[in-house]
Design a protein around this motif. Structure first.
Motif, PDB file in Angstrom:
ATOM      1  N   GLN A 184      11.063  -4.052  47.558  1.00 10.98           N
ATOM      2  CA  GLN A 184      10.807  -4.285  48.872  1.00 10.98           C
ATOM      3  C   GLN A 184      10.475  -6.321  48.660  1.00 10.98           C
ATOM      4  OE1 GLN A 184      10.789  -4.024  52.023  1.00 10.98           O
ATOM      5  NE2 GLN A 184      10.486  -1.961  51.574  1.00 10.98           N
ATOM      6  N   PHE A 191       5.007 -13.884  53.043  1.00  9.13           N
ATOM      7  CA  PHE A 191       4.861 -12.131  52.667  1.00  9.13           C
ATOM      8  C   PHE A 191       2.853 -11.993  52.042  1.00  9.13           C
ATOM      9  CE2 PHE A 191       2.788  -9.448  48.472  1.00  9.13           C
ATOM     10  CZ  PHE A 191       3.677  -8.693  48.987  1.00  9.13           C
ATOM     11  N   LEU A 205      12.506  -8.098  51.510  1.00  8.17           N
ATOM     12  CA  LEU A 205      11.941  -9.203  52.427  1.00  8.17           C
ATOM     13  C   LEU A 205      12.351 -10.590  52.289  1.00  8.17           C
ATOM     14  CD1 LEU A 205       8.577  -8.060  52.551  1.00  8.17           C
ATOM     15  CD2 LEU A 205       9.187  -7.413  54.462  1.00  8.17           C
ATOM     16  N   LEU A 225       4.988  -4.598  61.580  1.00  6.33           N
ATOM     17  CA  LEU A 225       4.872  -5.339  59.760  1.00  6.33           C
ATOM     18  C   LEU A 225       4.689  -4.292  58.158  1.00  6.33           C
ATOM     19  CD1 LEU A 225       1.909  -8.312  59.915  1.00  6.33           C
ATOM     20  CD2 LEU A 225       4.454  -8.089  61.143  1.00  6.33           C
ATOM     21  N   HIS A 226       5.112  -4.501  57.315  1.00  7.10           N
ATOM     22  CA  HIS A 226       5.199  -3.857  56.604  1.00  7.10           C
ATOM     23  C   HIS A 226       3.992  -3.472  55.943  1.00  7.10           C
ATOM     24  CE1 HIS A 226       6.509  -2.257  52.505  1.00  7.10           C
ATOM     25  NE2 HIS A 226       6.101  -3.157  51.583  1.00  7.10           N
ATOM     26  N   ASP A 227       3.400  -2.255  55.228  1.00  9.98           N
ATOM     27  CA  ASP A 227       2.193  -2.705  54.259  1.00  9.98           C
ATOM     28  C   ASP A 227       3.306  -2.503  52.741  1.00  9.98           C
ATOM     29  OD1 ASP A 227       0.045  -1.833  53.370  1.00  9.98           O
ATOM     30  OD2 ASP A 227      -0.109  -0.267  54.164  1.00  9.98           O
ATOM     31  N   PRO A 228       2.328  -4.274  52.519  1.00  9.62           N
ATOM     32  CA  PRO A 228       2.987  -4.011  51.058  1.00  9.62           C
ATOM     33  C   PRO A 228       2.427  -2.599  49.939  1.00  9.62           C
ATOM     34  CG  PRO A 228       1.230  -5.469  51.503  1.00  9.62           C
ATOM     35  CD  PRO A 228       1.568  -5.043  52.375  1.00  9.62           C
ATOM     36  N   ASN A 250       5.318 -11.587  57.070  1.00 11.83           N
ATOM     37  CA  ASN A 250       6.109 -10.194  57.530  1.00 11.83           C
ATOM     38  C   ASN A 250       5.670  -8.903  56.917  1.00 11.83           C
ATOM     39  OD1 ASN A 250       6.444 -10.445  54.203  1.00 11.83           O
ATOM     40  ND2 ASN A 250       8.385 -11.744  54.740  1.00 11.83           N
ATOM     41  N   SER A 251       4.016  -9.040  56.029  1.00 15.46           N
ATOM     42  CA  SER A 251       3.883  -7.549  55.284  1.00 15.46           C
ATOM     43  C   SER A 251       2.120  -8.317  55.248  1.00 15.46           C
ATOM     44  CB  SER A 251       4.349  -7.514  54.012  1.00 15.46           C
ATOM     45  OG  SER A 251       4.137  -9.302  53.492  1.00 15.46           O
ATOM     46  N   PRO A 268      -1.868  -2.513  58.382  1.00 13.77           N
ATOM     47  CA  PRO A 268      -1.044  -3.727  59.022  1.00 13.77           C
ATOM     48  C   PRO A 268      -1.917  -2.505  60.761  1.00 13.77           C
ATOM     49  CG  PRO A 268       0.905  -2.628  58.474  1.00 13.77           C
ATOM     50  CD  PRO A 268       0.178  -2.263  57.730  1.00 13.77           C
TER      51      PRO A 268
END
Length: 399
Positions: free
Chosen positions: A133, A72, A137, A121-124, A92-93, A97
């Motif tokens: 979240q 992360f 993840l 990818l996830h935008d944290p 993964n984030s 992105p």
């Protein structure tokens, strides 16, 4: 693609855990691990097959029984570090992105075999840092600062501790970016430069050799530049800015102050036109009159090489403004695209080279004209300030 199966989760949770220091609230300085004499040759971080520990502020000692397989990240410096260490596919984030990933790939285009797959990818920070979240993840390590996380909306220290103990450790240091003050409760917070921080992350992934080789490239690059710099009083004055949404003000950033956000400009030693300004925030804001009073020789447009800012609009705004059009940098066509503050090691190499050519073209070669959407320009081999193939070989594990 980047998360674990349900069956794999408990095993990984056992494999990655905080050391005793986090339980006791200890905040230890430096990137050292155990103090065993057997560890002296590897900088203090203990490594025994996959077992290793890394100590860095503000986390204290973090123990790992395995190299993390999912990562992360929030800001792109950590994603860039993962790529540099050969673990980019585990991310993964990352913050915005499209902006972060596109910008990173602008540089990676010149490093054979290296790219960053950011599309899924996830935008944290899309809706603020979300604890839920993070549980979804189920990452093996959170390359983010727990002190910073504790300041986010709807977060407190209890949430930070819960994530660290029930999911995976935190490992990051945010406030070294400008050596700003950390939140209450982190009085023993220590500061690191970019490459010290990178070394700590390299130890997390048991990639000390890759770090050492890349650090040598960085040292050679900085030495090459600094040995040819002109005397300080002959260097250009410069500002690093992004233009405000109103078109009448600038967000301004120092060039030579401490902090890893300045890891690309500080080695270049240009004269900061706003050096005497002391902003309470991580940046300042000035109007056109203040810019005219400073009248820098060079304007470095932060974010200019990213898809989130337009160099064409920046130039147009300055050229059409009654004050801006008289600035020396505008008159002499010395407005240049810069990269991101959130730079990791690969980005840092390119951004140092970029700045050297923009500030000192007569010494290091002209910076090519940059248009919106362009990748990092192709630099003739005899004008490159570091060896792209060497970097590619290090990342690919061929050195």
């Amino acid at each position: 693609m980047y998360t674990h199966t349900i069956d794999d989760g408990p095993t990984r949770r056992e494999a990655l855990r905080y050391g005793a220091a986090i339980a006791s609230g200890g905040l230890l300085a430096g990137c050292t691990g155990t103090t065993d004499t057997d560890d002296a040759d590897n900088g203090g971080a203990s490594t025994d097959d996959s077992d290793h520990s890394v100590t860095m502020s503000p986390m204290g000692t973090v123990e790992f029984d395995a190299v993390p397989e999912t990562i992360f990240t929030v800001f792109s410096q950590y994603a860039d570090m993962a790529v540099a260490l050969g673990h980019g596919e585990a991310v993964n984030s990352v913050y915005v992105p499209e902006m972060s990933g596109t910008t990173m790939n602008h540089y990676y285009e010149h490093i054979d075999g290296v790219s960053f797959d950011w599309e899924d990818l996830h935008d944290p920070l899309n809706d603020g840092l979300s604890k839920e979240q993070l549980f979804e993840l189920d990452s093996d390590v959170h390359l983010a600062d727990p002190a910073w996380a504790s300041t986010q909306q709807n977060w407190d220290q209890g949430d930070v501790d819960e994530v660290g103990s029930q999911i995976a450790p935190w490992f990051g240091n945010f406030y070294s970016g400008t050596q700003a003050s950390p939140p209450e409760g982190y009085d023993e917070y220590e500061y690191y430069d970019l490459w010290e921080l990178f070394e700590g992350v390299a130890r997390v992934f048991d990639e000390q050799e890759r770090y050492d080789l890349l650090a040598a490239v960085h040292t050679d690059l900085v030495d090459t530049i600094q040995q040819d710099l002109p005397p300080e009083d002959e260097r250009p004055t410069a500002v690093r800015v992004s233009i405000g949404g109103d078109g009448e003000s600038f967000y301004t950033y120092h060039l030579n102050k401490p902090g890893y956000w300045l890891a690309d400009t500080r080695p270049l030693g240009a004269r900061d036109a706003f050096a005497n300004e002391d902003w309470n925030n991580l940046w300042g804001e000035v109007d056109f009159e203040a810019m005219a009073e400073a009248d820098p020789d060079v304007i470095l447009h932060l974010w200019g090489i990213t898809p989130s800012r337009s160099m064409a609009e920046m130039r147009s705004t300055l050229e059409q403004h009654p004050v801006g059009s008289d600035l020396a940098a505008v008159q002499n066509d010395r407005i240049y695209a810069q990269g991101m503050r959130y730079q990791g090691p690969i980005m840092n190499l390119f951004q140092i080279e970029m700045g050297a050519k923009q500030l000192y073209p007569e010494i290091f070669g002209e910076w090519p004209q940059y248009e919106d959407g362009d990748r990092y320009p192709e630099i003739p081999v005899d004008e490159q300030l570091f060896d792209r193939q060497e970097v590619a070989d290090i990342i690919d594990g061929e050195v």
